[in-house]
Write a protein that holds these residues in place. Structure first.
Motif, PDB file in Angstrom:
ATOM      1  N   GLN A 163       0.885  -1.208   0.139  1.00 50.75           N
ATOM      2  CA  GLN A 163       0.014  -0.032   0.035  1.00 50.75           C
ATOM      3  C   GLN A 163       0.774   1.280  -0.003  1.00 50.75           C
ATOM      4  OE1 GLN A 163      -2.794  -1.258  -1.192  1.00 50.75           O
ATOM      5  NE2 GLN A 163      -4.312  -0.498   0.478  1.00 50.75           N
ATOM      6  N   SER A 164       1.857   1.134   0.644  1.00 47.59           N
ATOM      7  CA  SER A 164       2.874   2.235   0.979  1.00 47.59           C
ATOM      8  C   SER A 164       3.543   2.621  -0.468  1.00 47.59           C
ATOM      9  CB  SER A 164       3.857   2.343   2.060  1.00 47.59           C
ATOM     10  OG  SER A 164       4.686   3.017   1.788  1.00 47.59           O
ATOM     11  N   ARG A 165       3.911   1.588  -1.080  1.00 47.73           N
ATOM     12  CA  ARG A 165       4.419   1.878  -2.333  1.00 47.73           C
ATOM     13  C   ARG A 165       3.542   2.182  -3.517  1.00 47.73           C
ATOM     14  NH1 ARG A 165       8.138  -2.307  -0.343  1.00 47.73           N
ATOM     15  NH2 ARG A 165       6.342  -4.115  -0.614  1.00 47.73           N
ATOM     16  N   LYS A 166       2.416   1.992  -3.396  1.00 41.94           N
ATOM     17  CA  LYS A 166       1.211   2.133  -4.566  1.00 41.94           C
ATOM     18  C   LYS A 166       1.067   3.962  -3.989  1.00 41.94           C
ATOM     19  CE  LYS A 166      -1.176  -1.999  -4.667  1.00 41.94           C
ATOM     20  NZ  LYS A 166      -2.478  -2.743  -4.163  1.00 41.94           N
ATOM     21  N   VAL A 167       0.941   4.503  -2.890  1.00 41.54           N
ATOM     22  CA  VAL A 167       0.655   5.835  -2.517  1.00 41.54           C
ATOM     23  C   VAL A 167       1.985   6.563  -3.311  1.00 41.54           C
ATOM     24  CG1 VAL A 167       0.427   7.429  -1.007  1.00 41.54           C
ATOM     25  CG2 VAL A 167      -0.872   5.435  -0.581  1.00 41.54           C
ATOM     26  N   ALA A 168       3.158   6.017  -2.813  1.00 45.41           N
ATOM     27  CA  ALA A 168       4.198   6.705  -3.344  1.00 45.41           C
ATOM     28  C   ALA A 168       4.343   6.865  -4.864  1.00 45.41           C
ATOM     29  CB  ALA A 168       5.539   5.921  -2.859  1.00 45.41           C
ATOM     30  N   ARG A 169       3.847   5.751  -5.589  1.00 43.15           N
ATOM     31  CA  ARG A 169       3.848   5.908  -6.926  1.00 43.15           C
ATOM     32  C   ARG A 169       2.654   6.811  -7.579  1.00 43.15           C
ATOM     33  NH1 ARG A 169       5.122   0.215  -6.602  1.00 43.15           N
ATOM     34  NH2 ARG A 169       2.984  -0.430  -6.780  1.00 43.15           N
ATOM     35  N   GLY A 170       1.853   7.440  -6.797  1.00 40.39           N
ATOM     36  CA  GLY A 170       0.724   7.952  -7.181  1.00 40.39           C
ATOM     37  C   GLY A 170      -0.660   7.594  -6.984  1.00 40.39           C
ATOM     38  N   LEU A 171      -1.018   6.446  -6.237  1.00 43.80           N
ATOM     39  CA  LEU A 171      -2.389   6.096  -5.868  1.00 43.80           C
ATOM     40  C   LEU A 171      -2.970   7.260  -5.112  1.00 43.80           C
ATOM     41  CD1 LEU A 171      -4.509   3.750  -5.705  1.00 43.80           C
ATOM     42  CD2 LEU A 171      -3.518   3.213  -3.542  1.00 43.80           C
ATOM     43  N   PRO A 172      -4.276   7.687  -5.408  1.00 45.15           N
ATOM     44  CA  PRO A 172      -4.899   8.696  -4.709  1.00 45.15           C
ATOM     45  C   PRO A 172      -4.997   8.471  -3.287  1.00 45.15           C
ATOM     46  CG  PRO A 172      -5.825   8.399  -6.928  1.00 45.15           C
ATOM     47  CD  PRO A 172      -5.117   7.187  -6.685  1.00 45.15           C
ATOM     48  N   ALA A 173      -4.603   9.265  -2.466  1.00 44.80           N
ATOM     49  CA  ALA A 173      -4.975   9.003  -1.005  1.00 44.80           C
ATOM     50  C   ALA A 173      -4.924  10.462  -0.369  1.00 44.80           C
ATOM     51  CB  ALA A 173      -3.604   8.176  -0.361  1.00 44.80           C
ATOM     52  N   ASP A 174      -5.604  10.306   0.880  1.00 45.73           N
ATOM     53  CA  ASP A 174      -6.006  11.571   1.506  1.00 45.73           C
ATOM     54  C   ASP A 174      -5.325  11.191   2.942  1.00 45.73           C
ATOM     55  OD1 ASP A 174      -7.309  13.631  -0.028  1.00 45.73           O
ATOM     56  OD2 ASP A 174      -8.699  11.702  -0.426  1.00 45.73           O
ATOM     57  N   VAL A 175      -5.829  10.048   3.262  1.00 50.32           N
ATOM     58  CA  VAL A 175      -5.318   9.595   4.610  1.00 50.32           C
ATOM     59  C   VAL A 175      -4.631   8.077   4.502  1.00 50.32           C
ATOM     60  CG1 VAL A 175      -5.928   8.876   7.047  1.00 50.32           C
ATOM     61  CG2 VAL A 175      -6.831  10.843   5.963  1.00 50.32           C
TER      62      VAL A 175
ATOM     63  N   ASN B  15       0.376   1.262  15.053  1.00 49.69           N
ATOM     64  CA  ASN B  15       0.135   1.573  13.779  1.00 49.69           C
ATOM     65  C   ASN B  15      -0.165   3.121  13.343  1.00 49.69           C
ATOM     66  OD1 ASN B  15      -1.751  -1.261  14.581  1.00 49.69           O
ATOM     67  ND2 ASN B  15       0.091  -1.308  13.442  1.00 49.69           N
ATOM     68  N   PRO B  16       0.645   3.578  12.809  1.00 52.46           N
ATOM     69  CA  PRO B  16       0.601   5.115  12.473  1.00 52.46           C
ATOM     70  C   PRO B  16      -0.604   5.485  11.371  1.00 52.46           C
ATOM     71  CG  PRO B  16       2.473   4.122  11.381  1.00 52.46           C
ATOM     72  CD  PRO B  16       2.003   3.065  12.243  1.00 52.46           C
ATOM     73  N   VAL B  17      -1.059   6.688  11.594  1.00 50.88           N
ATOM     74  CA  VAL B  17      -1.993   7.584  10.483  1.00 50.88           C
ATOM     75  C   VAL B  17      -1.233   8.678  10.079  1.00 50.88           C
ATOM     76  CG1 VAL B  17      -3.144   8.604  12.465  1.00 50.88           C
ATOM     77  CG2 VAL B  17      -4.277   8.012  10.122  1.00 50.88           C
ATOM     78  N   ALA B  18      -1.376   9.030   8.900  1.00 49.18           N
ATOM     79  CA  ALA B  18      -0.774  10.277   8.275  1.00 49.18           C
ATOM     80  C   ALA B  18      -1.835  10.791   7.399  1.00 49.18           C
ATOM     81  CB  ALA B  18       0.537  10.162   7.842  1.00 49.18           C
ATOM     82  N   VAL B  19      -1.817  12.350   7.197  1.00 50.36           N
ATOM     83  CA  VAL B  19      -2.651  12.904   5.998  1.00 50.36           C
ATOM     84  C   VAL B  19      -1.453  13.162   5.118  1.00 50.36           C
ATOM     85  CG1 VAL B  19      -3.721  15.129   5.503  1.00 50.36           C
ATOM     86  CG2 VAL B  19      -4.008  14.324   7.578  1.00 50.36           C
ATOM     87  N   VAL B  20      -1.990  12.709   3.890  1.00 45.83           N
ATOM     88  CA  VAL B  20      -1.225  13.137   2.595  1.00 45.83           C
ATOM     89  C   VAL B  20      -1.230  14.441   2.258  1.00 45.83           C
ATOM     90  CG1 VAL B  20      -0.873  12.265   0.020  1.00 45.83           C
ATOM     91  CG2 VAL B  20      -1.550  10.443   1.833  1.00 45.83           C
ATOM     92  N   ASN B  21      -0.058  14.968   1.953  1.00 47.28           N
ATOM     93  CA  ASN B  21      -0.282  16.411   1.748  1.00 47.28           C
ATOM     94  C   ASN B  21      -0.579  16.666   0.513  1.00 47.28           C
ATOM     95  OD1 ASN B  21       2.175  15.927   0.047  1.00 47.28           O
ATOM     96  ND2 ASN B  21       3.464  16.489   1.800  1.00 47.28           N
ATOM     97  N   THR B  22      -0.488  15.923  -0.635  1.00 42.67           N
ATOM     98  CA  THR B  22      -1.346  16.126  -1.737  1.00 42.67           C
ATOM     99  C   THR B  22      -2.717  15.964  -1.732  1.00 42.67           C
ATOM    100  OG1 THR B  22      -1.061  13.732  -2.478  1.00 42.67           O
ATOM    101  CG2 THR B  22       0.611  15.410  -3.324  1.00 42.67           C
ATOM    102  N   SER B  23      -3.266  15.974  -0.722  1.00 46.49           N
ATOM    103  CA  SER B  23      -4.929  15.636  -0.429  1.00 46.49           C
ATOM    104  C   SER B  23      -5.698  17.051  -1.109  1.00 46.49           C
ATOM    105  CB  SER B  23      -5.136  15.560   0.925  1.00 46.49           C
ATOM    106  OG  SER B  23      -6.701  15.746   1.121  1.00 46.49           O
ATOM    107  N   ALA B  24      -6.584  16.869  -1.755  1.00 43.49           N
ATOM    108  CA  ALA B  24      -7.496  17.928  -2.117  1.00 43.49           C
ATOM    109  C   ALA B  24      -8.133  18.648  -0.923  1.00 43.49           C
ATOM    110  CB  ALA B  24      -8.354  17.596  -3.402  1.00 43.49           C
ATOM    111  N   ASP B  25      -8.480  17.791  -0.158  1.00 41.44           N
ATOM    112  CA  ASP B  25      -9.380  18.438   1.115  1.00 41.44           C
ATOM    113  C   ASP B  25      -8.547  17.780   2.461  1.00 41.44           C
ATOM    114  OD1 ASP B  25     -10.989  19.417   2.835  1.00 41.44           O
ATOM    115  OD2 ASP B  25     -12.948  18.620   1.745  1.00 41.44           O
ATOM    116  N   GLN B  26      -7.475  18.586   2.616  1.00 38.55           N
ATOM    117  CA  GLN B  26      -6.617  18.332   3.990  1.00 38.55           C
ATOM    118  C   GLN B  26      -7.484  18.694   5.134  1.00 38.55           C
ATOM    119  OE1 GLN B  26      -2.382  19.193   4.452  1.00 38.55           O
ATOM    120  NE2 GLN B  26      -2.307  19.366   2.344  1.00 38.55           N
ATOM    121  N   ALA B  27      -8.420  19.577   5.134  1.00 37.13           N
ATOM    122  CA  ALA B  27      -9.081  19.916   6.358  1.00 37.13           C
ATOM    123  C   ALA B  27     -10.100  18.964   6.720  1.00 37.13           C
ATOM    124  CB  ALA B  27      -9.990  21.156   6.056  1.00 37.13           C
TER     125      ALA B  27
END
Length: 354
Positions: free
Chosen positions: A88-100, A264-276
């Motif tokens: 999952q981490s590698r997919k997000v690093a390659r551009g899988l859309p993610a906000d959290v 098990n950590p959680v993080a907000v992705v900084n490319t999110s279109a709705d970080q709020a």
């Protein structure tokens, strides 16, 4: 290391109550598919993509509908993707859309920091260093524990087959292996003793390598292995199903006297279109209501008050609970044990042939 036989977790009445609570909550709306990696889209005027490792799906199935029933979450819809943490981490690093993202181990978030999609200060962006819940490493055995498995030493007895996922793809596998490593090495003071144990375990007792913790659970449910090394929350999930399972498929679980704390950590992705919206959702995970739901789903809450209030949901006694900090932190551990030249990686390359 203590060799005391730990208590077997058989809190049937508690589990029935949990099932009823989670069923009621998941009926409120939202949810996700039952297949790791599956996507479920819930409507809303705002939208978040949640990308997570496989095992917390049962928790999010309760948390997301409850969040959407709050004033802050009422207009937020979700897409959800679940799978092996490293994948999952590698997919997000390659551009899988993610906000959290909610991943099994810190290095999988560090990969996203290096990819520029998670802020370097992500740990300070939420309470408890951005770890909303956790677990401990447990043993799942066939009902009645016919092989009399209680300690880490028992896993090395001749003929015992162990199910645990592949650390190359699964974060849960790393936690699973760190537990006996810490136990046998006395918290890293004698690393060779820990590595010798892991070599024997992988060489003689690990016959299959599922990609994720959930796939490992499925393999065990299908009859493979004598013991499943797993998160306590996975063990609780399996125990809940005993009432509806054929006798041959029923399980017990127990906590080894010396085990490991899972974070098990959680993080907000900084490319999110709705970080709020993303931060509002993450904050809900740490709220008393969110923490209660995680506890009811089998995950250990981090809020002290909720942890005390739900302590009876986590039976069994632990004599020694090692942590990643005891071993020097993830940066040290991941490089020395699980990196390309790490000691555990070499053990798997030599003893498992993959």
């Amino acid at each position: 290391m203590s060799t005391r036989t730990p208590q077997r977790a058989t809190a049937a009445a508690i589990l029935v109550t949990i099932v009823a609570l989670v069923t009621a909550l998941t009926g409120c709306g939202g949810g996700s598919t039952d297949t790791p990696g599956g996507i479920d889209i819930s409507s809303g005027s705002r939208h978040l993509n949640l990308v997570a490792y496989a095992t917390p799906k049962i928790g999010f199935d309760a948390v997301i509908p409850a969040f959407r029933n709050t004033a802050d979450g009422a207009d937020i819809g979700f897409s959800q993707s679940y799978g092996a943490s490293g994948d999952q981490s590698r997919k997000v690093a390659r551009g899988l859309p993610a906000d959290v993202v909610n991943l099994s181990v810190e290095p999988d978030v560090t990969r996203l920091v290096k990819a520029g999609v998670v802020d370097a200060d992500w740990r300070s962006q939420a309470p408890n260093h951005s770890v909303p819940f956790g677990s401990v490493v447990a043993f799942v055995v066939r009902q009645g524990n016919p092989k009399n498995i209680h300690t880490w030493a028992d896993l090395l007895r001749p003929g015992i087959e162990v199910i645990t996922p592949n650390p190359g793809s699964s974060g849960s596998a790393k936690w699973n292996l760190l537990a006996p490593y810490a136990a046998e090495s006395d918290g890293g003071r004698d690393p060779q003793a820990g590595l010798d144990y892991l070599s024997a375990l992988v060489r003689d007792h690990v016959k299959v390598l599922p990609k994720s913790g959930r796939e490992a659970t499925s393999a065990f449910q299908q009859g493979q292995g004598d013991v499943l090394i797993s998160y306590e929350n996975e063990a609780i999930m399996l125990a809940r199903k005993n009432a509806e399972a054929p006798p041959a498929d029923r399980v017990d679980y127990l906590l080894p006297a010396t085990t490991f704390q899972i974070e098990n950590p959680v993080a907000v992705v900084n490319t999110s279109a709705d970080q709020a919206a993303a931060r509002t959702f993450v904050n809900y995970l740490f709220s008393p209501a969110g923490q209660e739901l995680w506890a009811r789903a089998g995950f250990r809450p981090v809020d002290p008050a909720v942890r005390a209030r739900t302590a009876d949901l986590f039976p069994g006694r632990i004599d020694k609970l090692w942590t990643i900090a005891d071993l020097g932190g993830w940066k040290k551990v991941d490089a020395e044990l699980f990196g390309a030249d790490g000691s555990v990686s070499k053990i798997y390359a030599k003893e498992a042939g993959r």
